[in-house]
Structure formats: C-alpha cells, structure tokens
Write a protein that holds these residues in place. Structure first.
Motif, PDB file in Angstrom:
ATOM      1  N   UNK A 154      23.482  59.424  16.050  1.00 15.16           N
ATOM      2  CA  UNK A 154      22.725  58.846  17.178  1.00 15.16           C
ATOM      3  C   UNK A 154      21.534  60.426  17.588  1.00 15.16           C
TER       4      UNK A 154
ATOM      5  N   UNK B  56      37.112  58.784  15.883  1.00 18.10           N
ATOM      6  CA  UNK B  56      36.555  57.951  17.074  1.00 18.10           C
ATOM      7  C   UNK B  56      36.367  59.125  18.406  1.00 18.10           C
ATOM      8  N   UNK B  57      34.911  58.669  17.779  1.00 12.92           N
ATOM      9  CA  UNK B  57      34.238  60.093  18.517  1.00 12.92           C
ATOM     10  C   UNK B  57      34.290  59.336  20.396  1.00 12.92           C
ATOM     11  N   UNK B  58      34.987  58.281  20.698  1.00 12.97           N
ATOM     12  CA  UNK B  58      34.858  57.769  21.540  1.00 12.97           C
ATOM     13  C   UNK B  58      34.797  58.491  22.937  1.00 12.97           C
TER      14      UNK B  58
ATOM     15  N   UNK C  19      31.648  61.292  23.076  1.00 13.36           N
ATOM     16  CA  UNK C  19      30.629  60.278  23.740  1.00 13.36           C
ATOM     17  C   UNK C  19      30.518  59.413  25.404  1.00 13.36           C
TER      18      UNK C  19
ATOM     19  N   UNK D 169      27.832  60.233  27.260  1.00 11.20           N
ATOM     20  CA  UNK D 169      26.477  59.461  28.055  1.00 11.20           C
ATOM     21  C   UNK D 169      26.708  59.849  29.101  1.00 11.20           C
TER      22      UNK D 169
ATOM     23  N   UNK E 152      36.947  49.965  21.553  1.00 15.40           N
ATOM     24  CA  UNK E 152      36.154  51.034  22.534  1.00 15.40           C
ATOM     25  C   UNK E 152      35.053  51.865  21.048  1.00 15.40           C
ATOM     26  N   UNK E 153      34.125  51.628  20.747  1.00 20.93           N
ATOM     27  CA  UNK E 153      33.966  52.976  19.836  1.00 20.93           C
ATOM     28  C   UNK E 153      32.872  54.212  20.180  1.00 20.93           C
ATOM     29  N   UNK E 154      32.002  53.193  20.238  1.00 22.43           N
ATOM     30  CA  UNK E 154      30.376  53.941  20.358  1.00 22.43           C
ATOM     31  C   UNK E 154      29.978  53.624  21.417  1.00 22.43           C
ATOM     32  N   UNK E 155      29.789  53.825  22.943  1.00 26.76           N
ATOM     33  CA  UNK E 155      28.256  53.594  23.476  1.00 26.76           C
ATOM     34  C   UNK E 155      27.074  55.031  23.796  1.00 26.76           C
TER      35      UNK E 155
END
Lengths: 512, 750
Positions: free
Chosen positions: A418, A490-492, A495, A499, B70-73
C-alpha cells in the motif's frame, strides 16, 4: 449513558500497578497472575473498543471524553479513539499480555518491580494513542519513558547502563523540541486540542514559525521512529534490553513516533510536510535512506539481536515513506480521485505497517530472546544446522522471517504494497528505489537469519543439549503467528478500520 | 448454483488443508502425511472435474462464477477477490493437479529413506495449493501472492537438504534471483494498480480499458501498457528462468528430484508463461511483444547449446527446461499464445516424466554405490557422483522400465513426429512462427535440432554401452511407487498431444478433433477483451514448417547417434564434442559454454561483491561515524559542563590561594581532554574507517575483478595463443562466428 471506556482502559493498568506495590514482595506468583489477568482484561477492553469503532459506521472520533484539567491554560483532559488508534491500543494490550506471560516464566529477579513498571508503561503508551490534547499527549509520552529506562537499566544485558541512558537522553532531548512546538501551536491557535488546532491551521501565514514548529515536531517523532540519522540509540537499547523490553520497544514504543507523525505533524502542518516531502524531499529521502541503509547494515551484521534492531530501522522507514508520500499528495488529492486513493493507500499502508511491524518484530524479538536464554550468545557465526535440533523453533522463525521480508500471504506484505501503491503515483522514482530495497531485505533475512541459524552443519558437541520450545514459549508465539497468517490472507477487517479513519484525516487536511 | 461456486474455491483449498494438517501434528506419522497430501490433490482433481463438466453442460460464462469477497479497500477504491475460469485457466487445471498427483505418489518411493519425509509432503502440498490458486484467481494481485508463495516453497525445497552447503547456496540464489524479477513485476502491478485502481481481470481486460492504457503516455513516450508489459515480463524472466535471470535454475537441481520435476520443470517455472498468457490482451496493445519474442528465442537457443555439453543428468534437463520455456515465451512474443499454452501442457507431462525417470536412475545409482561399498568392491578413483552421466552407462539392462519411459519422454522432448505430444505442440509454435516471424522460426527450428541432439546424447550416455562405474553396475529397477507414475506419465506424454492436432492437418486433423480450439471457442470459456484478442489472425496450415520441424530434429537425432549412440563411451573416455572442439582449436569455446558463458561469475563480480562491500561500509559508517557523532555530542556536552564548573570555581568564586596554581592548568587540562582529544579521536576514527574500507574494497571488489579477469583469460588463453600462431582456419572460424552473430542480430532487429 456513555461509560468512560477510554479512561478505564488507560488507568486500569496503573491501578493494578498500585495494588501490586502494596503486595508483599514474596508473593511472586500472585503478582504474576495478577499482572497477566489485568493485562488480559485490558486487552479484552481494548478489543471491545476496537469493535465499537469498527461497527459504529462513523469514521470520526469515538467515545470522546472531555474534562477540564488545567483551566488557567485551557489544558483539557481530552481522549478519543478512531480507526487509526483503535488497532494501536489493541496491539499494545495484546503485546503486553504476551510479554507479561513470557516474563512470568523467565524473569526471577525483582519480579514485583518489573510488573509494576510494566503496568506504568502500559498506561503511558495507551495514553499517547488516545490523547487528543497536546499537553496530555506530552505527559503520557514522558510517562512511558521512565519505566522503559528502568527496564533496560535494571534487567538489561552487559552494557545496560550505557544503553538505558542513551535511550533516555536521546528521546528526552527529542521531546523537549516537541514541548516547544506544542507551546508555539498554543500561542498561535489558542488551543491544545489536536482536532481544533488542525481546523485552525496553525502558522498558515507565518512561514518561519511554521517551519520551526514543524521541524521541532518532526525531530521529536523522527528520533522515536527512528529515522536515519537519529537511529543509533535503537540498536543499543534493543540489544541490551531484556526480551520483554525489546518486544515492547519495537512493538509499541517506536510506533508512538509514527503515530505522532500521523496524528500531529501531518494534519497540523500539511503544507510544510508537503514542501519537505515533495518540493525539497528531505523527508522522503531520509525515509528511503532508512530503508536501504537499515537493510545494508543488516547484511553486514553478525549479532542476531542487533540485526533485528537494524531491520526495525528499515521497516519503520516504510512508515515514514508512507506518511511522506501522503504529504506529497496533499495539494492534488482534493480534485483527483485517483490521487486521493493513492494518498489513502500510502497512509493506510503506513498505519498498517505500524501494526504489522509490531506483530512481526515482536515475534522476532521473542524468538531471539528464547534462543538467547538457552545459549547466551547472539553471534550468528556460532550457530548452524539447528533445524533438526529445534524443529518447532525453526517453524516459528521461518514464518516470522518470511513475514518480515514481506512475503505475500503474510501480514507484512500489505503495508509495503500500500505504501508503494501510493508513492508510485506521486514519486515514481523514489518508489522504484524503495521497492528494490525489498531485495536486500530478502537477502539478509534468508542469508543471515534462516541460513546461518538453521542450515549448514550442526555443531554436535556444543549444541547437543539445546532443547526445543517449551509450552509457555509456544503459547507466547502462537497468537502472534495466527495474527500474521489471518490478516495476511484476509486483511479486510484491519483495512476497513484504517481506511475510514485515514479518509477522515485526509478530508480534515483538505477541508478549507 | 451455490455448490458450483463453492467447488471453484475448494479446488485449491484441499491441498492447503493437507498442508495445515501435516504441519499441525500430522508430521509425526509418515504414512499419514503422504496419505493426507495425496488425498488433498485427489480431491482437487475430483472437485475440479465435476465443476468443469457441470459448467460445460450448463453453459455458464466465466462471470457466472463470480463469487467475490470484499478484500482490499483503499480510499474509495475496492478490490474484490474471486475465481476466474476461462479457457486458459480451465486447461491449466487439467494438467497441474494431475502432474502433482503423479509426482506425489512417486515421492513416496523416492523419499522413502529421508528423515524429513513429512516435511517434504507438507511443502509440496503448500506448493500445489499456491499453483492452483494462481491459476484460479481473478486478479493480478492474488496471482502475485500465489506466485510468491510458490517461490518460497521452491526456496524451501531447493534447500531441503540444508546440511549441504551447495543446497543452501542454490536455495538462496534461486530466491534472490527470482526476487529481482518479482520486484520488477511488483512495480508493474503497482503502476497498473495506481492507474486503474483495480487489478481484476474482468475490469482490466476490457477493450476500452486496454485502449486507454495503450494511449496514455508514462515515461519517454512509452505508454502505460508498454511499461507495465515490460515490468510484468521481468517477472516471467525471473520465474521462468529466461536470459539473463536463468542462472538459478541449473543450481536449483540441488533439491530432491520430485521437487525438481514438480516445481522446476512442470509447474512453477511455467507460471511465468501462464502470466504472459493471462495478460496477453495487455501485451497485444503494448510494444513489448517483439522484445519478448527476442528474449524467448535467444534463451531457447543458448540454453539448448549449453545443454549439449553438460555431464550432470539433471543439469541437462534443467538447461533443456530453460530452452523449452524459451520456446513458450517466444511463442507468446510472436502472438501465438494458444500454441504456447499447448506446449506448456505437453511439456509439463514429458518434462516431469524425464525428471522422474532421471530421479529413478539417480536413486538406483545411489543404491548401487552403497551395495558396491557393502561388497567391499573398491570404488574407482574418480569422485562418486550419482548425477554424473559419465559414470553411468548400460542401464537399459538393469532398469528396463525406466529406460523405456525415459526414451518416450526423450522422444517427446525431441519432437518425434506424429506419435509424441512434443511434436504437436512444437509444430503448433513452429507453424505460427513460420507465418508471423521467419527469423524466430529459424532460430526455434535450430533449437529443435539441438534438442534432439542432446536428448540422444543423454539417452546414449545413460542407457547404452556398459556401466562405467561400480555404482552403475549394481543398479536395479525401482519399486512400484516409482515405476507406475513413470508409466502413467509416459502415457500422457504421448496422448496429450492429440488434443491439439490442428483441424487443417492432413488426414489426422480430420480424425482427431482439435480440443484446444474448441475450448478457446467455447462460450462458457470465452476469453474477455474479445476484440483485442481477435485482432490476432488465425494461422493456416503449411507444409514447410512441418517438414522442417521433422527434418531438423531428425538431423539432430542422427548426429547424436553417430557421436554417442553408435559406439557408446567406455570408462574414462572423453566427450566426443570436447575432443572435436579441441581438434579444431576451439577448446575455449567448449569451456565457455560448459561454464554457462561465465554469467554467474559476472554477477558475482559486478553485483554480489560490490553489494556486500557496500553493506560492510554502511555498517562501519554507522557505528564509526553516525553513532560516534552522537556520542561526541554527549561528550562535548559533558565537557562543557565541566568547563563551566571550572570557570565557576575559578572566576566567580575564586579561591585566591589556589588561583595562581590551578586555574590555567585546569583550563588547559579541560582543553586537552575535551577538545584536543576529540580531534585526535576524529583522526583515529577516520583512519580506522579508511583502513577497514580499503581492506573491504580490496577483498570484495578488486579481488573479484582480478578473479574474473583470470578466469576469462584462462578460458581465452588457448584462443589468444592460437590467434598469435596465425592459423588461417581459426581466423575463418572466428569470422564465420561473427558473421553468424551479426546476421542473427540484424534479423531480430528487423
């Protein structure tokens, strides 16, 4: 009704520490159990706070507490938590539980003092992450300093006094700068509240004072992160600190600097930060230099603990690079959605790197400490072929090392990805150099850590009695490893919290 | 539909589960470990077959499988994770798990005596998971993740016998060299991610998006598409061992042979080709294709040349793999991505077969060596190496099944006409090259001839004649777990080619349907970016490439037979090529090729040593200068405070009785300790640093150059001396080589 969750979180460890002081010194096991239980409770509470933040659907400050403190100077007792600080307090309490658990089995000397100091340390660290008032921030910042000084100085290695004083003086001289800057901000905006000060845009028309205040904050935080050339206290402090001290030092204390950079230096002084990240890219270059330089020193290092310490310099460089890259974009993010996403990416990357580096390097220092407890040497040249003798240790170290070099599928990869995703938009050449630095990281991690410890010929005479990990050591490591793998795949969830908060932070900066 | 969607996820997860079970305790029982591993892959095959055929029958498009999580936002952008099954990935999944299964079974026999038996099965299960995930996933980021996990498995498996220093070095080398490619690939991904805010195939490979990427300039007028294409291709260069990053693959043969078969021949190295096929729509709109063709062709030829002079049975196959991968890369480069995929599939089978047959030979020779020692038979003077073909010979009698399957694999590699699979896939590439790029065609045809030559050389050295060492004369055929997989793969090595016989091929084309073409045209497996892909014209059948594709390998086979097969070598004989080259005064060239053009030495000198030197310098600089600076600040501050104390005592609160005696001396003492001493310290530090620096410079850089020059001079020595002798024939040879080189270079640049 709003319960003061944040105050409870901050002062619960301190209260436990006070309770421990009145307990008789001989009740070693009671103190140990009490410390671990208290840390566990704090961890549960901080997880709950994270859960509240994550499910609230709002990305503003949550659970805000606002009380009068020193009313003559308008100093308030203001606490709040958002998506950036929630994971940080959770990792703080998480690592504290593991450290106290591990320490309960390894430190036999002055147990009571150690646990009391650790409780005080935890209060200081949590306070920094939750304070929304600059004076409160400063006070907690200094509170954390003393226990760590003593932990290194009392339970440290051979050169502990030197390392402890160096650590203390270095950080203290840095924080003096930040105190001056805090006063300057107050005199200009009339408030110590961080959010209000951000909205007031301090020194927006006074270039000299703006620059001075910015650099004062920057140096204070840069020392703590640490960024080259302010890093030399770190190898000494890490090398001499006891295992638990190293874990917290690398896992949390370094993040205080990065957190300050993100919470204070960037939002308060976006134009200065932009100027020195992009126009005259001193900060960006220093960050990049830390990455490459740290990796280079690691390649020439034969002292295992020093190596991990220098690798921290390199890894924290990614945090600095992420913040610098977001700063480089502040002028364009207002009207270009792709740049906005890029700046969010690098700032999220920086926040995530704080988290993942805490987990990975925490595990790394535990592992190094476990080996040191057995053999009392850190010289990499004296090892070899341990894979057969210590297979479980080998497994843990392998996974941690791969996470450390940023292997995709483990937590360390995301933050680097990122950070570079954002950087490549604003500063492609810098990003390319930084990405190439990852080769060196792979080089020293595999060559120095994995191959010199575990591969090659096994010295039977010397290491025949070396035992594999004990149950409590496995219990210490398993949670860290699980976090590395789960968030790696699974970083969701992580994140999602970062975010939202990062977007709020950027919106506040570009708000008129 | 829920069940169908789940199947696509379950396919790669079965081996992952197997890995987890083995790692978390299953490793204690050897039999349990291999059962779990094999079961994992078997379930993958079953689930995949069900999924595939149900899909074909129901006729859903790739998008109907779009279960995404859903994975990366990041900011306002979001990247979701899901599966993607089009013709390329569907065909790959017919090959990958089957090859995995066969190799897993074979490993039971091959690794039987190894102490880390379970560890091996854990690693290869993880590998199988990563490979299947790479094929199935629906975005480039996920592909990169699986790509790196495979690289890690490869590292662990090359270094599997970690006690051996050579295995250690090879593992590190493989990881770092491929990492160079991976990092460049990552840069490409980052640029693409930053430009489009997504990496999902469904989005990227729309004609409109591709058009935008191709028209937006990035650096020096090169479009985003071109820059990204080059960077992604760098990933392929690393992973698929293309020049100049091919150096890791021959060394990777330090790993156990089943790992070599699985990872360094059949599957992982072809992931690079799969990447090219996957992003082919992007390559089409970029300007990278001619360069991809150039690198692929060049690699195909030089690796084939290097393979002809190797003595190690596995290294021949390693160079052969590099060469065949070069074929596939070249095919993509000229636009023949379907032919490339076809060759990838057939190669996976016959190269796995060759490696496993070679493994069978090595296994047997090692046992033979132990038997020979057990019988107190003196093992002759040469150092025993189970891989050396010069110490083998005559194994067709003791190992008939291995010999038979080896011959089948070898013929498939050489492209023996009509029967073997290698012929059909190579023919597909050659036919397209004939129409699309004539110079690539000639180079590849030359490589085909060389391939046939070194194959015959290898078969003759290993199986013909009489044993050339005690170890080889005590060999015997291996057990069923090793033999049956060989037979299975031999069967596949022949039959797989029949799925791709072009419909226009005389006689055979009408009998056998062209399954590949059907798959690519099937609506359920339709590739996206339809317009871009269809700009690639279909290729007609022509006789010339087919006939040349038969003639040149035939020539290679004939020459190989004349040199090695007709009269097999005896113990201690020198290689006929070596004799020949010496006879025409070109021994230097032989050594040059044998040592892989000294590319390793060049890297060592120009890259590794300077970097190590720089690392040492940085480390010294850190403690010697930066930290010293900080400590000096501390010392000077301390000195200052003492100075103030001296002033305070002597000026403001003077003790007059002592003044005359002490003040001057104490000031001088202060200056001495805190100023002069510091200056001396500075010089001390500087000279210290300089001395260490020069020492490092000497050891790592200067010495390296000297060594390189010496080794090059050694190999050129004979050559230069000859030049001075002034033999006309040498001049002619050199002139001829130069002309050949220039012609090749010019024809590519057109």
């Amino acid at each position: 009704m709003d319960l003061p969750y944040l105050s409870a979180l901050i002062f619960f460890p301190l209260l436990t520490g006070l309770l421990m002081i009145v307990l008789p010194r001989k009740w070693v096991n009671v103190i140990r159990v009490l410390g671990i239980l208290s840390a566990l409770l704090t961890f549960v509470l901080s997880s709950y706070i994270w859960w509240i933040v994550g499910t609230s659907g709002s990305f503003e400050m949550q659970l805000v507490e606002n009380r009068q403190w020193i009313s003559q100077f308008n100093v308030m007792y203001t606490l709040g938590v958002d998506g950036i600080s929630a994971p940080m307090i959770t990792i703080t309490t998480f690592l504290t539980v593991l450290v106290l658990f591990y320490t309960a089995f390894t430190i036999q000397d002055r147990v009571k003092e150690f646990f009391v100091l650790f409780m005080l340390l935890e209060t200081g660290m949590l306070g920094v992450f939750l304070a929304l008032d600059l004076v409160l921030f400063y006070v907690f910042w200094e509170i954390g300093l003393v226990p760590m000084f003593l932990i290194i100085g009392v339970w440290g290695g051979k050169r502990r006094e030197y390392a402890a004083i160096k650590f203390f003086l270095y950080t203290l001289s840095g924080s003096v700068f930040s105190l001056l800057a805090i006063l300057a901000v107050y005199l200009n905006t009339g408030t110590f509240n961080i959010m209000e000060a951000v909205a007031a845009k301090p020194f927006v028309d006074n270039d000299l004072w703006g620059n001075l205040a910015f650099w004062a904050f920057f140096v204070a935080f840069a020392i703590k992160i640490p960024i080259f050339p302010f890093h030399t206290w770190l190898p000494d402090a890490h090398t001499e600190a006891p295992t638990g001290g190293s874990v917290i030092l690398a896992g949390v204390l370094l993040k205080l600097g990065a957190y300050g950079m993100m919470r204070i230096a960037l939002p308060l002084f976006p134009s200065q930060f932009y100027f020195y990240s992009f126009e005259v890219p001193i900060i960006t270059i220093l960050a990049l230099f830390s990455i490459v330089y740290g990796a280079m020193v690691c390649m020439a290092q034969w002292d295992l603990k020093r190596l991990v310490a220098y690798s921290s310099v390199a890894h924290m460089g990614y945090v600095a690079l992420g913040i610098a890259s977001a700063a480089a974009g502040v002028n364009v993010i207002g009207n270009d959605p792709q740049s906005y996403n890029a700046a969010s990416a690098s700032l999220t990357g920086a926040a995530m790197q704080e988290f993942s580096h805490g987990i990975i390097t925490g595990a790394m220092f535990f592992l190094v400490g476990m080996l040191y407890e057995r053999v009392h040497t850190r010289d990499l040249k004296s090892f070899g072929g341990l894979a057969k003798q210590m297979p479980v240790y080998y497994g843990f170290m392998l996974l941690t090392a791969f996470a450390s070099l940023g292997l995709p599928g483990l937590i360390g990869f995301w933050s680097e990805l990122f950070v570079f995703k954002g950087t490549i938009r604003f500063m492609p050449i810098m990003a390319a150099i930084g990405v190439l630095g990852m080769i060196f990281t792979a080089g020293y991690t595999l060559w120095k850590v994995i191959q010199s410890l575990f591969f090659g010929t096994f010295d039977h005479e010397r290491w025949e009695n070396l035992s594999d990990l004990k149950w409590w050591e496995k219990v210490t490591l398993w949670p860290l490893v699980v976090v590395m793998v789960v968030f790696g795949l699974y970083p969701a969830p992580l994140l999602h919290t970062f975010n939202g908060a990062v977007m709020t932070l950027l919106n506040n900066i570009i708000a008129p | 539909m829920i069940s169908l969607e789940l199947f696509a996820w379950i396919v790669p997860l079965c081996p992952l589960l197997a890995f987890t079970v083995i790692t978390l305790g299953g490793y204690r029982n050897r039999k349990f470990s291999h059962t779990v591993a094999i079961l994992g892959v078997l379930l993958s095959i079953i689930f995949y077959q069900i999924l595939f055929w149900v899909r074909i029958i129901l006729g859903n498009t790739p998008d109907s499988l779009a279960v995404q999580i859903s994975w990366i936002s990041l900011g306002t952008s979001e990247l979701r994770f899901g599966t993607y099954l089009d013709a390329s990935s569907s065909l790959m999944l017919f090959v990958v798990p089957v090859v995995c299964l066969v190799i897993f079974v074979y490993s039971i026999g091959y690794m039987r005596d190894d102490k880390s038996y379970s560890r091996f099965f854990a690693y290869i299960s993880l590998f199988a998971f990563a490979m299947m995930g790479l094929v199935l996933c629906d975005n480039l980021l996920a592909l990169f993740i699986f790509w790196e996990i495979m690289g890690t498995c490869s590292y662990l498996l090359i270094g599997f016998w970690y006690q051996k220093p050579s295995a250690q070095k090879a593992a590190l080398k493989a990881f770092i060299v491929t990492k160079v490619g991976d990092i460049l690939m990552l840069l490409g991904l980052l640029i693409l991610y930053s430009e489009t805010d997504t990496l999902a195939y469904r989005f990227l490979f729309q004609d409109q998006v591709l058009h935008e990427l191709a028209s937006k300039p990035l650096i020096n007028g090169a479009s985003v598409a071109t820059v990204v294409a080059f960077l992604l291709f760098a990933g392929t260069i690393g992973k698929s061992a293309q020049f100049p990053l091919h150096v890791w693959l021959p060394d990777a043969m330090e790993g156990p042979t089943p790992a070599s078969a699985l990872i360094h021949a059949a599957t992982m190295v072809s992931a690079g080709i799969y990447l090219l096929i996957r992003v082919f729509p992007l390559l089409v709109v970029s300007q990278a294709l001619p360069y991809i063709a150039l690198i692929g062709t060049f690699t195909a030829v030089i690796a084939a040349v290097m393979a002809t002079v190797q003595d190690d049975i596995k290294r021949v196959l390693a160079y052969s793999t590099i060469s065949q991968l070069g074929y596939m890369v070249a095919a993509v480069g000229i636009g023949a991505y379907k032919a490339s995929l076809f060759h990838l599939m057939t190669h996976a089978f016959f190269k796995a077969l060759l490696f496993m047959a070679a493994g069978s030979v090595i296994h047997s020779v090692e046992h033979g060596y132990h038997i020979a020692r057990g019988h107190a038979v003196p093992v002759e003077g040469q150092k025993f190496s189970p891989n050396s073909m010069l110490q083998m010979g005559g194994l067709r009698q003791s190992m008939p099944v291995t010999a038979l399957t080896y011959v089948i694999g070898g013929l498939a590699l050489a492209g023996f006409p009509f029967i073997t699979s290698g012929f059909w896939s190579k023919d597909a590439i050659l036919t397209e090259a004939w129409h699309l790029n004539r110079s690539v065609f000639w180079a590849l045809a030359l490589a085909a001839g060389l391939t046939a030559f070194y194959t015959v050389r290898q078969l003759s050295l290993v199986f013909l004649g009489t044993p050339r060492s005690q170890a080889s004369s005590h060999t015997h055929e291996n057990g069923n777990t090793m033999i049956i997989p060989l037979l299975v793969l031999a069967l596949f090595s022949i039959t797989v080619g029949w799925v791709g016989i072009p419909g226009q091929f005389p006689v055979l084309g009408r009998i056998v349907p062209d399954v590949l073409e059907i798959a690519f045209e099937s609506p359920s497996l339709q590739h996206i970016a339809v317009d871009t892909m269809h700009s690639q014209a279909a290729v007609r059948f022509a006789w010339a490439p087919v006939l040349l594709g038969i003639a040149l390998p035939a020539l290679g086979l004939f020459l190989g037979w004349m040199l090695y097969g007709r009269q097999p070598l005896e113990t201690g004989d020198e290689d006929p090529i070596s004799i020949f080259m010496k006879a025409i005064h070109m021994g230097w060239l032989y050594r040059f090729v044998e040592n892989g053009f000294y590319i390793n030495e060049v890297y060592q000198t120009l890259v590794i040593r300077p970097i190590c030197f720089l690392a040492e310098v940085t480390s010294i600089f850190d403690t010697g200068f930066i930290d010293w600076l900080i400590r000096s600040v501390g010392r000077i501050a301390a000195g200052f405070s003492i100075g103030v104390k001296v002033i305070d005592e002597n000026v403001f609160d003077p003790d007059f009785s002592k003044l005359s005696r002490f003040s001057l001396s104490s000031v001088l003492e202060w200056i001495d300790t805190y100023l002069l001493d510091e200056i001396v310290n500075i010089f001390g530090f500087i000279s210290n640093i300089l001395s260490v620096l020069f020492q490092q410079l000497d050891e790592r850089v200067v010495d390296g150059f000297v060594k390189l020059v010496v080794s090059v001079m050694e190999s050129l020595g004979g050559y230069v001396r000859r030049l001075q002798n002034g033999l006309i024939s040498d001049y002619l040879w050199n002139a001829f080589l130069m002309v050949l080189f220039i012609i090749a270079a010019i024809s590519f640049l057109q």
